[in-house]
Design a protein around this motif. Sequence first.
Motif, PDB file in Angstrom:
ATOM      1  N   ASP A   1       0.513  -1.041   0.288  1.00 15.19           N
ATOM      2  CA  ASP A   1      -0.260   0.325  -0.143  1.00 15.19           C
ATOM      3  C   ASP A   1       1.163   1.293   0.210  1.00 15.19           C
ATOM      4  O   ASP A   1       0.602   2.134   0.648  1.00 15.19           O
ATOM      5  CB  ASP A   1      -0.249   0.279   1.566  1.00 15.19           C
ATOM      6  CG  ASP A   1      -2.299   1.353   0.996  1.00 15.19           C
ATOM      7  OD1 ASP A   1      -2.520   0.956  -0.194  1.00 15.19           O
ATOM      8  OD2 ASP A   1      -2.951   1.145   2.052  1.00 15.19           O
ATOM      9  N   GLY A   2       1.965   1.779  -0.936  1.00 13.59           N
ATOM     10  CA  GLY A   2       2.673   2.098  -1.088  1.00 13.59           C
ATOM     11  C   GLY A   2       3.828   2.433   0.163  1.00 13.59           C
ATOM     12  O   GLY A   2       4.121   3.797   0.401  1.00 13.59           O
ATOM     13  N   ARG A   3       4.284   1.782   0.942  1.00 14.90           N
ATOM     14  CA  ARG A   3       5.789   2.077   2.509  1.00 14.90           C
ATOM     15  C   ARG A   3       5.714   0.866   2.206  1.00 14.90           C
ATOM     16  O   ARG A   3       5.518  -0.689   1.569  1.00 14.90           O
ATOM     17  CB  ARG A   3       3.942   2.264   3.608  1.00 14.90           C
ATOM     18  CG  ARG A   3       2.798   3.024   3.803  1.00 14.90           C
ATOM     19  CD  ARG A   3       3.172   3.858   3.313  1.00 14.90           C
ATOM     20  NE  ARG A   3       4.951   4.720   4.545  1.00 14.90           N
ATOM     21  CZ  ARG A   3       4.054   5.293   5.656  1.00 14.90           C
ATOM     22  NH1 ARG A   3       2.874   5.860   6.196  1.00 14.90           N
ATOM     23  NH2 ARG A   3       5.261   5.625   6.842  1.00 14.90           N
ATOM     24  N   ILE A   4       6.773   0.876   2.366  1.00 11.36           N
ATOM     25  CA  ILE A   4       7.883   0.293   3.002  1.00 11.36           C
ATOM     26  C   ILE A   4       8.828  -0.507   4.374  1.00 11.36           C
ATOM     27  O   ILE A   4       9.400   0.692   4.643  1.00 11.36           O
ATOM     28  CB  ILE A   4       8.920   0.752   1.416  1.00 11.36           C
ATOM     29  CG1 ILE A   4       8.289   0.269  -0.130  1.00 11.36           C
ATOM     30  CG2 ILE A   4      10.222  -0.782   1.193  1.00 11.36           C
ATOM     31  CD1 ILE A   4       9.471   1.142  -0.674  1.00 11.36           C
TER      32      ILE A   4
ATOM     33  N   GLY B   1       9.340   3.122   5.724  1.00 14.51           N
ATOM     34  CA  GLY B   1       8.497   3.401   6.997  1.00 14.51           C
ATOM     35  C   GLY B   1       9.806   3.172   7.959  1.00 14.51           C
ATOM     36  O   GLY B   1       9.451   3.661   9.256  1.00 14.51           O
ATOM     37  N   ALA B   2      10.384   2.525   7.949  1.00 11.91           N
ATOM     38  CA  ALA B   2      10.873   1.345   8.716  1.00 11.91           C
ATOM     39  C   ALA B   2      12.449   0.932   8.411  1.00 11.91           C
ATOM     40  O   ALA B   2      11.574  -0.156   7.088  1.00 11.91           O
ATOM     41  CB  ALA B   2      10.015   0.604   9.736  1.00 11.91           C
ATOM     42  N   ILE B   3      12.996   0.767   9.251  1.00 12.90           N
ATOM     43  CA  ILE B   3      14.524  -0.240   8.839  1.00 12.90           C
ATOM     44  C   ILE B   3      14.568  -1.288  10.229  1.00 12.90           C
ATOM     45  O   ILE B   3      14.489  -0.717  11.694  1.00 12.90           O
ATOM     46  CB  ILE B   3      15.406   0.648   9.064  1.00 12.90           C
ATOM     47  CG1 ILE B   3      15.601   1.113   7.060  1.00 12.90           C
ATOM     48  CG2 ILE B   3      16.607  -0.732   8.229  1.00 12.90           C
ATOM     49  CD1 ILE B   3      16.152   1.979   6.962  1.00 12.90           C
TER      50      ILE B   3
ATOM     51  N   LYS C   1      15.973   9.018   5.372  1.00 11.18           N
ATOM     52  CA  LYS C   1      15.541   8.540   6.570  1.00 11.18           C
ATOM     53  C   LYS C   1      14.513   8.373   7.148  1.00 11.18           C
ATOM     54  O   LYS C   1      13.611   8.548   7.295  1.00 11.18           O
ATOM     55  CB  LYS C   1      15.965  10.195   6.812  1.00 11.18           C
ATOM     56  CG  LYS C   1      17.021  11.158   6.070  1.00 11.18           C
ATOM     57  CD  LYS C   1      18.220  11.042   7.047  1.00 11.18           C
ATOM     58  CE  LYS C   1      19.772  11.507   6.021  1.00 11.18           C
ATOM     59  NZ  LYS C   1      20.731  11.190   6.945  1.00 11.18           N
ATOM     60  N   ALA C   2      14.696   7.496   7.406  1.00 12.75           N
ATOM     61  CA  ALA C   2      13.555   6.457   8.526  1.00 12.75           C
ATOM     62  C   ALA C   2      13.890   5.809  10.060  1.00 12.75           C
ATOM     63  O   ALA C   2      15.949   5.111   9.211  1.00 12.75           O
ATOM     64  CB  ALA C   2      13.557   4.627   7.277  1.00 12.75           C
ATOM     65  N   PRO C   3      13.519   6.050  10.378  1.00  8.61           N
ATOM     66  CA  PRO C   3      13.829   5.553  11.559  1.00  8.61           C
ATOM     67  C   PRO C   3      14.497   3.845  12.056  1.00  8.61           C
ATOM     68  O   PRO C   3      14.128   2.775  10.935  1.00  8.61           O
ATOM     69  CB  PRO C   3      12.053   5.084  12.675  1.00  8.61           C
ATOM     70  CG  PRO C   3      11.765   5.286  11.939  1.00  8.61           C
ATOM     71  CD  PRO C   3      11.733   5.956  10.135  1.00  8.61           C
TER      72      PRO C   3
ATOM     73  N   GLU D   1       8.615  -6.851  21.189  1.00  8.22           N
ATOM     74  CA  GLU D   1       8.109  -5.724  21.262  1.00  8.22           C
ATOM     75  C   GLU D   1       7.575  -5.861  19.683  1.00  8.22           C
ATOM     76  O   GLU D   1       8.552  -6.133  19.155  1.00  8.22           O
ATOM     77  CB  GLU D   1       8.555  -4.408  21.606  1.00  8.22           C
ATOM     78  CG  GLU D   1       9.436  -4.395  23.159  1.00  8.22           C
ATOM     79  CD  GLU D   1      10.505  -2.566  23.105  1.00  8.22           C
ATOM     80  OE1 GLU D   1      10.614  -2.665  24.466  1.00  8.22           O
ATOM     81  OE2 GLU D   1      11.628  -2.919  22.676  1.00  8.22           O
ATOM     82  N   VAL D   2       6.906  -4.857  19.897  1.00  8.58           N
ATOM     83  CA  VAL D   2       5.890  -4.809  18.136  1.00  8.58           C
ATOM     84  C   VAL D   2       6.483  -2.988  17.712  1.00  8.58           C
ATOM     85  O   VAL D   2       6.244  -2.293  18.019  1.00  8.58           O
ATOM     86  CB  VAL D   2       4.445  -5.089  18.186  1.00  8.58           C
ATOM     87  CG1 VAL D   2       4.361  -4.959  16.802  1.00  8.58           C
ATOM     88  CG2 VAL D   2       4.903  -6.440  18.669  1.00  8.58           C
ATOM     89  N   ARG D   3       7.014  -3.280  16.466  1.00  4.36           N
ATOM     90  CA  ARG D   3       7.341  -1.597  15.792  1.00  4.36           C
ATOM     91  C   ARG D   3       6.622  -1.620  14.645  1.00  4.36           C
ATOM     92  O   ARG D   3       6.662  -2.000  13.666  1.00  4.36           O
ATOM     93  CB  ARG D   3       8.938  -1.737  15.820  1.00  4.36           C
ATOM     94  CG  ARG D   3       9.185  -1.384  17.310  1.00  4.36           C
ATOM     95  CD  ARG D   3       8.978  -0.289  18.193  1.00  4.36           C
ATOM     96  NE  ARG D   3       9.463  -0.289  19.113  1.00  4.36           N
ATOM     97  CZ  ARG D   3      11.260   0.122  20.004  1.00  4.36           C
ATOM     98  NH1 ARG D   3      11.532   0.768  19.045  1.00  4.36           N
ATOM     99  NH2 ARG D   3      11.360   0.142  21.177  1.00  4.36           N
ATOM    100  N   GLY D   4       5.805  -0.690  14.605  1.00  7.92           N
ATOM    101  CA  GLY D   4       4.689  -0.611  13.372  1.00  7.92           C
ATOM    102  C   GLY D   4       6.688   0.143  11.996  1.00  7.92           C
ATOM    103  O   GLY D   4       6.864   0.558  12.261  1.00  7.92           O
ATOM    104  N   ALA D   5       5.646   0.618  10.600  1.00  9.16           N
ATOM    105  CA  ALA D   5       6.692   0.547   9.657  1.00  9.16           C
ATOM    106  C   ALA D   5       5.975   2.860   9.372  1.00  9.16           C
ATOM    107  O   ALA D   5       6.182   2.601   8.620  1.00  9.16           O
ATOM    108  CB  ALA D   5       6.710   0.041   8.981  1.00  9.16           C
ATOM    109  N   GLY D   6       5.923   3.345  10.389  1.00 10.84           N
ATOM    110  CA  GLY D   6       5.663   4.694  10.487  1.00 10.84           C
ATOM    111  C   GLY D   6       3.881   4.904  10.698  1.00 10.84           C
ATOM    112  O   GLY D   6       2.855   3.640  10.749  1.00 10.84           O
TER     113      GLY D   6
END
Length: 549
Positions: free
Chosen positions: A26-29, A63-65, A86-88, A119-124
């Motif tokens: 959906d346009g996010r990576i 959105g995330a690495i 520049k992604a977290p 822990e769970v981390r989203g991609a933005g």
Amino acid sequence: MAPSVRIVALGGLGEIGMNCLAVECDGRIAVVDCGVMFPNEAIGVDVIVPDLSWLVARKEQVGAIYVTHGHEDHIGALPQLLAAVKAPVHVPRFARALLEGRLREAGVQADLREVRPGEVRGAGDGAPLSAEFVAVTHSIPDACALALRTPQGLLFHTGDFKIDEAPVGGRGFDLARVEALGREGVRLLLSDSTNSERPGSSLSESEVGAALDHAFERSRGRIFVACFASNIHRIQQVADAARGLGRRLALLGRSMEQNVRLASELGYLKLAGWQLCSLEEARELPPRELCVLTTGTQGEPRSALARLSRGEHPSLEVQPGDLVVLSSRYIPGNEIAIGEVMNALARLGAEVAYEEVRPLHVSGHAQEGEQRRLMQLTRPERFVPIHGEFRHLARHAQHASAEGVQHRHLLVDGEVLELSDGGARVLDERAPVGRVYADRDALGAAVEEAVIGDRRQLAEAGLCAVVVCVDRASRAVVRGPEILARGVAGLSSGGTALRGEVLRALEELPPAVRQDRAALEEALRLAVRRWFRREGGRKPEVLPIVLEL
């Protein structure tokens, strides 16, 4: 209808190292790891990084690495990526400490966010992708797998792993969580293939301790141990074995010094207060009171161990009666270099001990039994083998077939697998991939493929320079040709014939062509190449030089 999910292989599928994977929806990576590999040929570069142009072109969508662990083949190329994207970065604790040093050296600012298992981390914001970090065992602290939640179901990415039932320190493999995820339903399993050709299960890291104790007890001289600087558990066992015999510990190699310092500061490594010593102190200690930890397990020419083997290290030297332990596994392609170092150490009078002689090393990667056990726990609908050369991937796919996984996808770098409501397919489109040769100390200073090609050509066939001086007005040859060769076979007896070939080629040129210096140099080049091809099929690099007088 749920949006589709695309798995884009950017590195590590078809080779050992350079691991990098992208998950797009959906346009996010989201990016999983970004590592380097090391050249196994002398081409004058430090590291090889993946072609990151696909990610750079979509940098606003990243959105995330997610980082699974701190080995160079998983984090080494992050400075190059983070200079442009520049992604977290969501990264386990020890990997974060290692990465901070890499980024500082490169002068790159990054948003590093430490993460712990569970822990769970989203991609933005608003991204349909997230990752739960799951503890696994490997040859470095804090290694994690990723449970990636997507609109197309749960993807389980193992990172590098083994199933170690008796790990040395740290968390164990969270098999209960993996089994729970399997009951929930795993749409796609992506699993480490490095040791897929090895039957059975890998030995526990804790078994190395007894072998080290046995080797150390018999030694009457100094002990040198070469291991990977990131293998903190191995370093702890070496330190424990040395401490039990009253031996102090000296460190050789920049990465060894840095990693021991970091691991000690973070509490991963516990050393007796008296044990570490400087190299100056090490030189003065009696042989039976010293143990040296060194880098150079793969025979790298500039490593501390290789310099010791050549008698070129400025601080210490190997003497008859010393014990040298290679506590590591050969990386394919490095066998010759390692053998040369071992032979040189033996010529110095040292005893050389390595994995084939006694269990002084165990792999950090799962073998067939562990790989199949993981499939039994996750019960995936589909399977993609990752991290390995193609034969490793193919063998791992066979294991999946034996475990009843019906849908198996063998991907290589550049291929894109799309998951949708209707199933899965490999798309016709391919991501640009390749190898970028780089200097570790010069961020972005890539060495062009053409330069690498020239270096390989020079190494294979050598260089032949032909120099001719011509009169500026008449264009007649007034001196030469002079033939200068380096690394060229078959020239010593044929120099006169080659000079004759060059002169005839120049004499046959029309007067108008002789006025063009570039045309003269091209005629020289072709004449030399023609002579070598006729005389033996050799193809040295030819450097024509025309001087006008």
